[in-house]
Structure formats: structure tokens, C-alpha cells
Design a protein around this motif. Structure first.
Motif, PDB file in Angstrom:
ATOM      1  N   ILE A  14       0.839  -1.205   0.000  1.00 37.96           N
ATOM      2  CA  ILE A  14       0.000   0.000   0.000  1.00 37.96           C
ATOM      3  C   ILE A  14       0.874   1.256   0.000  1.00 37.96           C
ATOM      4  O   ILE A  14       0.687   2.151  -0.832  1.00 37.96           O
ATOM      5  CB  ILE A  14      -0.962  -0.008   1.220  1.00 37.96           C
ATOM      6  CG1 ILE A  14      -2.050  -1.069   1.037  1.00 37.96           C
ATOM      7  CG2 ILE A  14      -1.599   1.371   1.414  1.00 37.96           C
ATOM      8  CD1 ILE A  14      -2.959  -1.269   2.253  1.00 37.96           C
ATOM      9  N   CYS A  17       2.386   2.239  -3.299  1.00 36.11           N
ATOM     10  CA  CYS A  17       1.526   2.239  -4.487  1.00 36.11           C
ATOM     11  C   CYS A  17       1.526   3.601  -5.203  1.00 36.11           C
ATOM     12  O   CYS A  17       1.445   4.650  -4.571  1.00 36.11           O
ATOM     13  CB  CYS A  17       0.099   1.860  -4.090  1.00 36.11           C
ATOM     14  SG  CYS A  17      -0.978   1.692  -5.517  1.00 36.11           S
ATOM     15  N   ARG A  19      -0.464   3.703  -8.280  1.00 42.66           N
ATOM     16  CA  ARG A  19      -1.359   3.283  -9.362  1.00 42.66           C
ATOM     17  C   ARG A  19      -2.195   4.440  -9.925  1.00 42.66           C
ATOM     18  O   ARG A  19      -2.484   4.467 -11.117  1.00 42.66           O
ATOM     19  CB  ARG A  19      -2.282   2.175  -8.827  1.00 42.66           C
ATOM     20  CG  ARG A  19      -2.757   1.206  -9.863  1.00 42.66           C
ATOM     21  CD  ARG A  19      -3.635   0.128  -9.221  1.00 42.66           C
ATOM     22  NE  ARG A  19      -2.910  -0.759  -8.332  1.00 42.66           N
ATOM     23  CZ  ARG A  19      -3.500  -1.604  -7.463  1.00 42.66           C
ATOM     24  NH1 ARG A  19      -4.803  -1.669  -7.373  1.00 42.66           N
ATOM     25  NH2 ARG A  19      -2.767  -2.386  -6.711  1.00 42.66           N
ATOM     26  N   CYS A  20      -2.604   5.379  -9.082  1.00 42.66           N
ATOM     27  CA  CYS A  20      -3.486   6.467  -9.546  1.00 42.66           C
ATOM     28  C   CYS A  20      -2.650   7.744  -9.723  1.00 42.66           C
ATOM     29  O   CYS A  20      -2.337   8.406  -8.725  1.00 42.66           O
ATOM     30  CB  CYS A  20      -4.594   6.728  -8.534  1.00 42.66           C
ATOM     31  SG  CYS A  20      -5.472   5.248  -8.003  1.00 42.66           S
ATOM     32  N   LEU A  23      -3.806  11.038  -8.072  1.00 36.26           N
ATOM     33  CA  LEU A  23      -3.707  11.070  -6.612  1.00 36.26           C
ATOM     34  C   LEU A  23      -2.256  11.112  -6.145  1.00 36.26           C
ATOM     35  O   LEU A  23      -1.947  11.746  -5.129  1.00 36.26           O
ATOM     36  CB  LEU A  23      -4.430   9.859  -6.009  1.00 36.26           C
ATOM     37  CG  LEU A  23      -5.917   9.752  -6.346  1.00 36.26           C
ATOM     38  CD1 LEU A  23      -6.568   8.628  -5.563  1.00 36.26           C
ATOM     39  CD2 LEU A  23      -6.642  11.066  -6.082  1.00 36.26           C
ATOM     40  N   VAL A  24      -1.383  10.468  -6.902  1.00 36.03           N
ATOM     41  CA  VAL A  24       0.047  10.545  -6.555  1.00 36.03           C
ATOM     42  C   VAL A  24       0.505  12.000  -6.661  1.00 36.03           C
ATOM     43  O   VAL A  24       1.146  12.546  -5.760  1.00 36.03           O
ATOM     44  CB  VAL A  24       0.886   9.635  -7.487  1.00 36.03           C
ATOM     45  CG1 VAL A  24       2.372   9.879  -7.268  1.00 36.03           C
ATOM     46  CG2 VAL A  24       0.539   8.167  -7.245  1.00 36.03           C
ATOM     47  N   ARG A  27      -1.225  14.063  -3.680  1.00 37.76           N
ATOM     48  CA  ARG A  27      -0.728  13.809  -2.304  1.00 37.76           C
ATOM     49  C   ARG A  27       0.680  14.378  -2.144  1.00 37.76           C
ATOM     50  O   ARG A  27       1.044  14.911  -1.097  1.00 37.76           O
ATOM     51  CB  ARG A  27      -0.786  12.308  -1.971  1.00 37.76           C
ATOM     52  CG  ARG A  27       0.288  11.476  -2.649  1.00 37.76           C
ATOM     53  CD  ARG A  27       0.089   9.965  -2.558  1.00 37.76           C
ATOM     54  NE  ARG A  27       1.314   9.307  -2.984  1.00 37.76           N
ATOM     55  CZ  ARG A  27       1.373   8.087  -3.474  1.00 37.76           C
ATOM     56  NH1 ARG A  27       0.298   7.351  -3.617  1.00 37.76           N
ATOM     57  NH2 ARG A  27       2.533   7.571  -3.821  1.00 37.76           N
ATOM     58  N   PRO A  47       0.420   6.828   0.358  1.00 40.55           N
ATOM     59  CA  PRO A  47      -0.842   6.163   0.750  1.00 40.55           C
ATOM     60  C   PRO A  47      -0.824   5.853   2.245  1.00 40.55           C
ATOM     61  O   PRO A  47       0.243   5.595   2.820  1.00 40.55           O
ATOM     62  CB  PRO A  47      -0.828   4.867  -0.073  1.00 40.55           C
ATOM     63  CG  PRO A  47       0.095   5.139  -1.211  1.00 40.55           C
ATOM     64  CD  PRO A  47       1.137   6.082  -0.687  1.00 40.55           C
ATOM     65  N   LEU A 119     -10.111   4.511   0.324  1.00 40.71           N
ATOM     66  CA  LEU A 119      -9.166   5.059  -0.660  1.00 40.71           C
ATOM     67  C   LEU A 119      -7.942   5.480   0.145  1.00 40.71           C
ATOM     68  O   LEU A 119      -8.060   6.282   1.071  1.00 40.71           O
ATOM     69  CB  LEU A 119      -9.792   6.271  -1.370  1.00 40.71           C
ATOM     70  CG  LEU A 119      -9.017   6.811  -2.557  1.00 40.71           C
ATOM     71  CD1 LEU A 119      -9.263   5.945  -3.798  1.00 40.71           C
ATOM     72  CD2 LEU A 119      -9.419   8.257  -2.856  1.00 40.71           C
ATOM     73  N   LYS A 120      -6.789   4.946  -0.196  1.00 35.15           N
ATOM     74  CA  LYS A 120      -5.612   5.150   0.667  1.00 35.15           C
ATOM     75  C   LYS A 120      -4.885   6.466   0.401  1.00 35.15           C
ATOM     76  O   LYS A 120      -3.959   6.814   1.139  1.00 35.15           O
ATOM     77  CB  LYS A 120      -4.610   3.986   0.507  1.00 35.15           C
ATOM     78  CG  LYS A 120      -5.212   2.597   0.598  1.00 35.15           C
ATOM     79  CD  LYS A 120      -5.926   2.321   1.902  1.00 35.15           C
ATOM     80  CE  LYS A 120      -6.435   0.892   1.971  1.00 35.15           C
ATOM     81  NZ  LYS A 120      -7.488   0.722   2.974  1.00 35.15           N
ATOM     82  N   CYS A 121      -5.244   7.171  -0.646  1.00 31.14           N
ATOM     83  CA  CYS A 121      -4.608   8.460  -0.950  1.00 31.14           C
ATOM     84  C   CYS A 121      -5.641   9.572  -0.932  1.00 31.14           C
ATOM     85  O   CYS A 121      -6.789   9.358  -1.356  1.00 31.14           O
ATOM     86  CB  CYS A 121      -3.964   8.444  -2.340  1.00 31.14           C
ATOM     87  SG  CYS A 121      -2.640   7.250  -2.477  1.00 31.14           S
ATOM     88  N   ASN A 135      -9.407   1.088  -8.362  1.00 30.54           N
ATOM     89  CA  ASN A 135      -7.995   0.710  -8.192  1.00 30.54           C
ATOM     90  C   ASN A 135      -7.704   0.313  -6.750  1.00 30.54           C
ATOM     91  O   ASN A 135      -7.006  -0.657  -6.480  1.00 30.54           O
ATOM     92  CB  ASN A 135      -7.079   1.893  -8.543  1.00 30.54           C
ATOM     93  CG  ASN A 135      -6.997   2.147 -10.034  1.00 30.54           C
ATOM     94  OD1 ASN A 135      -7.400   1.297 -10.821  1.00 30.54           O
ATOM     95  ND2 ASN A 135      -6.485   3.306 -10.419  1.00 30.54           N
ATOM     96  N   CYS A 136      -8.233   1.092  -5.827  1.00 34.63           N
ATOM     97  CA  CYS A 136      -7.884   0.885  -4.417  1.00 34.63           C
ATOM     98  C   CYS A 136      -8.707  -0.227  -3.776  1.00 34.63           C
ATOM     99  O   CYS A 136      -8.375  -0.671  -2.677  1.00 34.63           O
ATOM    100  CB  CYS A 136      -8.038   2.188  -3.645  1.00 34.63           C
ATOM    101  SG  CYS A 136      -6.734   2.428  -2.416  1.00 34.63           S
ATOM    102  N   TYR A 139      -7.022  -3.285  -2.255  1.00 35.91           N
ATOM    103  CA  TYR A 139      -6.423  -3.211  -0.917  1.00 35.91           C
ATOM    104  C   TYR A 139      -7.484  -3.390   0.171  1.00 35.91           C
ATOM    105  O   TYR A 139      -7.246  -4.055   1.174  1.00 35.91           O
ATOM    106  CB  TYR A 139      -5.684  -1.885  -0.722  1.00 35.91           C
ATOM    107  CG  TYR A 139      -4.498  -1.716  -1.645  1.00 35.91           C
ATOM    108  CD1 TYR A 139      -3.562  -2.738  -1.785  1.00 35.91           C
ATOM    109  CD2 TYR A 139      -4.316  -0.552  -2.381  1.00 35.91           C
ATOM    110  CE1 TYR A 139      -2.475  -2.601  -2.633  1.00 35.91           C
ATOM    111  CE2 TYR A 139      -3.223  -0.402  -3.228  1.00 35.91           C
ATOM    112  CZ  TYR A 139      -2.311  -1.430  -3.354  1.00 35.91           C
ATOM    113  OH  TYR A 139      -1.236  -1.292  -4.190  1.00 35.91           O
TER     114      TYR A 139
HETATM  115  S1  SF4 Z   1      -5.588   5.452  -4.125  1.00 38.33           S
HETATM  116 FE1  SF4 Z   1      -5.006   3.322  -3.703  1.00 38.33          FE
HETATM  117  S2  SF4 Z   1      -4.645   2.417  -5.729  1.00 38.33           S
HETATM  118 FE2  SF4 Z   1      -4.582   4.655  -5.985  1.00 38.33          FE
HETATM  119  S3  SF4 Z   1      -2.413   5.222  -5.753  1.00 38.33           S
HETATM  120 FE3  SF4 Z   1      -3.361   5.408  -3.730  1.00 38.33          FE
HETATM  121  S4  SF4 Z   1      -2.991   3.424  -2.752  1.00 38.33           S
HETATM  122 FE4  SF4 Z   1      -2.664   3.154  -4.950  1.00 38.33          FE
END
Ligand code: SF4
Length: 228
Positions: A14, A17, A19-20, A23-24, A27, A47, A119-121, A135-136, A139
Motif C-alpha cells: 500500500i 503504491c 497506481r493512480c 492522486l500521486v 498527495r 498512501p 481510498l488510501k490516498c 484501483n484501491c 487493498y
Molecule cells: S488510491 Fe489506492 S490504488 Fe490509488 S495510488 Fe493510492 S494506494 Fe494506490
């Protein structure tokens, strides 16, 4: 889809990650710019995994880490107004050992409870896109699989509530519309899992009186009784 046999391996995946991409970017830009009152902080900017007892029977799910809360401190429901309200209530009912949740080293311990964002981000304006939630979801699914003692889920807000429903819809056949979100709405799913909805403890709900401390404490006492 990857499988995880421990929280250590899941949480490692996690926090790494990316993936998005939207969001990367968000954040990390929040972590670079910072809020003036937190200028001295080294923001987490990654995340945010779940926190609490992994053998718990009660799971609390929220939407996502707050920009200057979890995204700053690295722990879910930590360092923002929603956390202040929620953890004060958790303490009042004996689920948290203290009324504050400020930083990783503040000594917070949850009793028979685990909490995690679906949603981790942190998303811009707290509005995730459907594909980001999708995507999330892997997890959340891994967490729900590893949390094998959970018998009751309290979903804080409609997005968290629906994310839990989508997980169970992968196992049982039902229509989302038959499980409407509402504060205190409670459903027993086919496997016996109890899903309860709650208004999100956001400043908007708390400051307008939509969600009061009394309401939250009553609901927490209720779910605590369900998850013994
Ligand atoms: S929201 Fe979830 S899937 Fe998307 S980048 Fe963050 S941890 Fe990864």
C-alpha cells in the motif's frame, strides 16, 4: 490480483503504491506545499494504510486520508478535525485508550477495532474518481480478507459504505439499491456480517449539527455491542 498473507506485506504494498497518477501528484504536491501551521512537519505524502488491532471484530472505514491529517501524519484519522471528533467519541465508548489522535507516536491504541480508509490516498476536494476507487478496492478487499474476526463494519460516509457493499457484492448476489446508506442504517449480509452506516465525522457534518457527539457515541456503543 496480488494476494497478501500478512498485514506487513499488504501495508508495504500500500505505502509504495503509485497506481493512480492524479492522486500521486496531489498527495505529493500537498506534502511539498504544506499548510502554514504545519511548516515544520515532514509530511508523509504517501498512501495511508489501516490502523488498529488486526484481530478486531469491529472495522471502521472512512473515505480517505485528509490532506493535512493522514497525508501529513501517515496514520488514518490522525491530525485533523474529523479525527479529533471521531477519536474523542471512540474514547468515550472505550474503543480508544485516549481522546486524541495527533501523530504516530501519540500512544493511541484501539480496543477490538481497526480503522482504514477505502481510498488510501487523499483525493482533490475529497472527491475520488470511480476508477480510483476501483484501483484501491483491491487493498480494501485484502484487508477484509485478513481481518478474519470482523463481524461488524461501521462505514463512515456513503462512499465508504458503498465500497464495502461492492466488496461483498463480489461474493453474494444483491442489488446496491436494496442497501441504502443512512446514519444508523444496518444490514445483515448473507455471510452474517453486519454493515452499519454513519454520517462522516467531517467538520461540515459536525459544525452543522447533522452529526452530534451524542449521535456518534450512541452509534459507536451500538456497534460495539454488535461486535463483541
Ligand atoms: S488510491 Fe489506492 S490504488 Fe490509488 S495510488 Fe493510492 S494506494 Fe494506490
Amino acid at each position: 490480483m496480488a494476494t497478501y498473507n500478512s498485514f506487513a506485506s499488504l501495508n508495504d504494498a500500500i505505502v509504495d503504491c503509485r497506481r493512480c497518477s492524479r492522486l500521486v501528484d496531489f498527495r505529493e504536491s500537498v506534502a511539498r506545499k504544506k499548510r502554514k501551521q504545519f511548516e515544520s512537519w515532514d509530511y508523509w505524502g504517501r498512501p495511508v494504510p489501516g490502523y488498529g488491532e488486526t484481530t478486531a471484530s469491529l472495522l471502521l472505514t472512512g473515505l480517505a486520508p485528509a490532506a493535512h491529517g493522514g497525508n501529513r501524519t501517515g496514520r488514518v484519522f490522525t491530525g485533523d478535525k474529523s479525527a479529533d471528533f471521531l477519536v474523542r467519541c471512540l474514547h468515550e465508548v472505550g474503543i480508544a485508550n485516549q481522546p486524541n489522535s495527533d501523530a504516530l507516536d501519540d500512544g493511541l491504541i484501539l480496543n477490538n477495532a481497526y480503522m482504514t480508509p477505502v481510498l488510501k490516498c487523499v483525493p482533490p476536494q475529497d472527491k475520488p474518481k470511480p476508477e480510483e476507487l476501483r484501483n484501491c478496492a483491491s487493498y480494501l478487499s485484502a484487508e477484509l480478507t485478513l481481518l478474519s474476526n470482523v463481524t461488524c463494519i461501521l462505514a463512515l460516509g456513503k462512499i465508504a459504505f458503498d465500497a464495502c457493499l461492492r466488496f461483498f457484492r463480489g461474493q453474494f448476489n444483491f442489488l446496491m439499491k436494496d442497501y441504502p446508506f443512512g446514519h444508523g442504517n444496518q444490514f445483515v449480509l448473507e455471510n452474517g456480517m453486519i454493515l452499519v452506516g454513519s454520517y462522516h465525522p467531517s467538520p461540515r457534518n459536525v459544525n452543522t449539527g447533522r452529526l452530534t457527539q451524542k449521535m456518534m457515541v450512541e452509534l459507536l456503543n451500538h456497534v460495539k455491542g454488535l461486535s463483541r
